[in-house]
Design an enzyme around this catalytic site. Structure first.
Site, PDB file in Angstrom:
ATOM      1  N   TRP A 159      82.975  43.968  46.768  1.00 10.16           N
ATOM      2  CA  TRP A 159      83.886  44.958  46.939  1.00 10.16           C
ATOM      3  C   TRP A 159      85.009  44.703  47.879  1.00 10.16           C
ATOM      4  CZ3 TRP A 159      83.558  47.764  42.807  1.00 10.16           C
ATOM      5  CH2 TRP A 159      82.390  48.103  42.239  1.00 10.16           C
TER       6      TRP A 159
ATOM      7  N   ASP B 167      85.638  51.048  53.932  1.00 12.51           N
ATOM      8  CA  ASP B 167      85.213  51.268  52.506  1.00 12.51           C
ATOM      9  C   ASP B 167      83.700  51.677  52.705  1.00 12.51           C
ATOM     10  OD1 ASP B 167      84.064  51.558  50.165  1.00 12.51           O
ATOM     11  OD2 ASP B 167      84.602  49.555  49.150  1.00 12.51           O
TER      12      ASP B 167
ATOM     13  N   LYS C  39      77.448  57.411  45.042  1.00 11.12           N
ATOM     14  CA  LYS C  39      76.298  57.002  45.692  1.00 11.12           C
ATOM     15  C   LYS C  39      75.529  57.970  46.617  1.00 11.12           C
ATOM     16  CE  LYS C  39      78.201  52.866  44.443  1.00 11.12           C
ATOM     17  NZ  LYS C  39      79.602  52.199  44.144  1.00 11.12           N
TER      18      LYS C  39
END
Ligand SMILES: *Cc1c(COP(=O)(O)O)cnc(C)c1O
Length: 360
Positions: free
Chosen positions: A101, A169, A193
């Site tokens: 990511w 993030d 999530k």
């Protein structure tokens, strides 16, 4: 009803109480005669939900008044592009590359021709740790980290200190521990999530960063547009925001973020102990001091793909799903976000212990 224990990485488990509350209100929201999904985003009925989601988040996550909370769309992946679009002043940025990511975020900075450094990388060791002593210069346009690496199962234990604005993030660990906001200037997360269904992206941004974007940045991609309009510039993802409000109420009823953190620690300890006490049958991917409390990635000794497939099959038959590891490292990954119960983790540990005994 028989619900599976969902260890999937995302979209991920949602607390049963939250789903049941949504179900109860799905057709007739609080006696209003329509579903929240059918309500105008300009109605009082929706506005109450929107306001409650924002105020509960500020209260529970202890977000200071000099930060705005934005509820956007486009996923965390759009933030990879919006961060440089909004924060770059033509100077330098810096990234820590701790997994796929982060790499995707770096790719978007490249596309925008941002001048940036990669100050730390765990790539050479297949991202099995968070590099120690990450240092960011004090005069960057922004510094960038990924707090929890969903695929590799690593997590920062504390954020680097820097005078440059720190962007985090937190897609896979938002609301799982209290945040030291003195260190963070922008935090973003896709909701799917730890904060509800997909479709909502949370951005928590220090107000002083809102005025940086160039005039040429499209309105929808400017943080300021959304901040000036209380995240109602256009139609927001109303149902997802309703679900987010229910998740936040559930966190509150569970005793708040600190209580959630304690529960997360207990769940992770149970699972990591099973790995560590397996006499080498199970091998964790992350180095111990970098272990994630959210995603536990592991292999069976010698990366035995047949045995790993067999364990996943047995787990699935016992209604424990979503355990297949990401293709980049194989093996298994148990995602144990806020909504995973201790009971679910115990069931997995029992199965793992039995499986190890039978297949040693
Ligand atoms: C899942 C994930 C993303 C991608 O989220 P999307 O909402 O699908 O764009 C980004 N960063 C991290 C850390 C993630 O876990």
């Amino acid at each position: 009803m028989s619900r599976a224990f969902n260890f999937g990485a995302g979209p991920a488990a949602i607390p049963l109480e939250v789903l049941e509350e949504a179900q109860k209100n799905l057709v007739d929201f609080n006696g209003e005669g329509l579903s929240i999904m059918e309500a105008s985003h300009r109605s009082k009925m929706y506005d109450d939900v929107h306001t409650e989601a924002l105020s509960l988040m500020r209260e529970l996550y202890e977000i200071p008044e000099d930060y705005d909370i934005l509820l956007l769309q486009g996923g965390a992946s759009l933030q990879f592009a919006m961060v440089p679009l909004n924060l770059s002043l033509g100077g330098k940025a810096a990234y820590a590359d701790t997994g796929s990511w982060s790499s995707k975020a770096i790719k978007e900075a490249k596309i925008q021709n941002i001048d940036f450094d990669i100050v730390a990388s765990s790539k050479e060791s297949s991202h099995n740790h968070i590099p120690e002593n990450i240092t960011f210069a004090d005069d960057l346009d922004y510094a960038y980290i990924t707090s929890n690496n969903t695929i590799y199962g690593t997590q920062y234990k504390s954020f680097p200190s820097t005078k440059s604005p720190l962007v985090v993030d937190a897609s896979s660990d938002i609301f799982s521990y209290p945040v030291d906001w003195s260190k963070v200037d922008l935090m973003f997360a896709g909701a799917q999530k730890n904060a509800g269904p997909s479709g909502v992206t949370i951005v928590i941004i220090k107000k002083e960063l809102l005025n940086r974007a160039d005039e040429s940045v499209p309105s929808m991609l400017k943080y300021k547009t959304h901040a000036d309009n209380n995240s109602l510039y256009n139609t927001p993802p109303t149902f997802g925001i309703y679900m987010l409000s229910l998740i936040l109420k559930w966190i509150k009823n569970s005793g708040g973020i600190k209580a959630i953190q304690k529960a997360n620690e207990a769940k992770a300890t149970l699972l990591y102990d099973a790995i560590d006490n397996s006499n080498g049958f199970y091998v964790g991917h992350a180095q111990k001091d970098s272990r994630s409390l959210m995603n536990v990635s592991f292999n069976i000794r010698d990366k035995d793909a047949d045995l790993e497939a067999k364990l996943i099959k047995e787990a699935t038959e016992a209604k424990m799903i979503g355990l297949k590891g990401h293709r980049s490292i194989g093996g298994l990954r148990a995602s144990i976000y806020n909504a995973m119960t201790l009971e679910g983790v115990q069931a997995l540990v029992d199965l793992m212990n039995k499986f190890a005994d039978e297949n040693r």
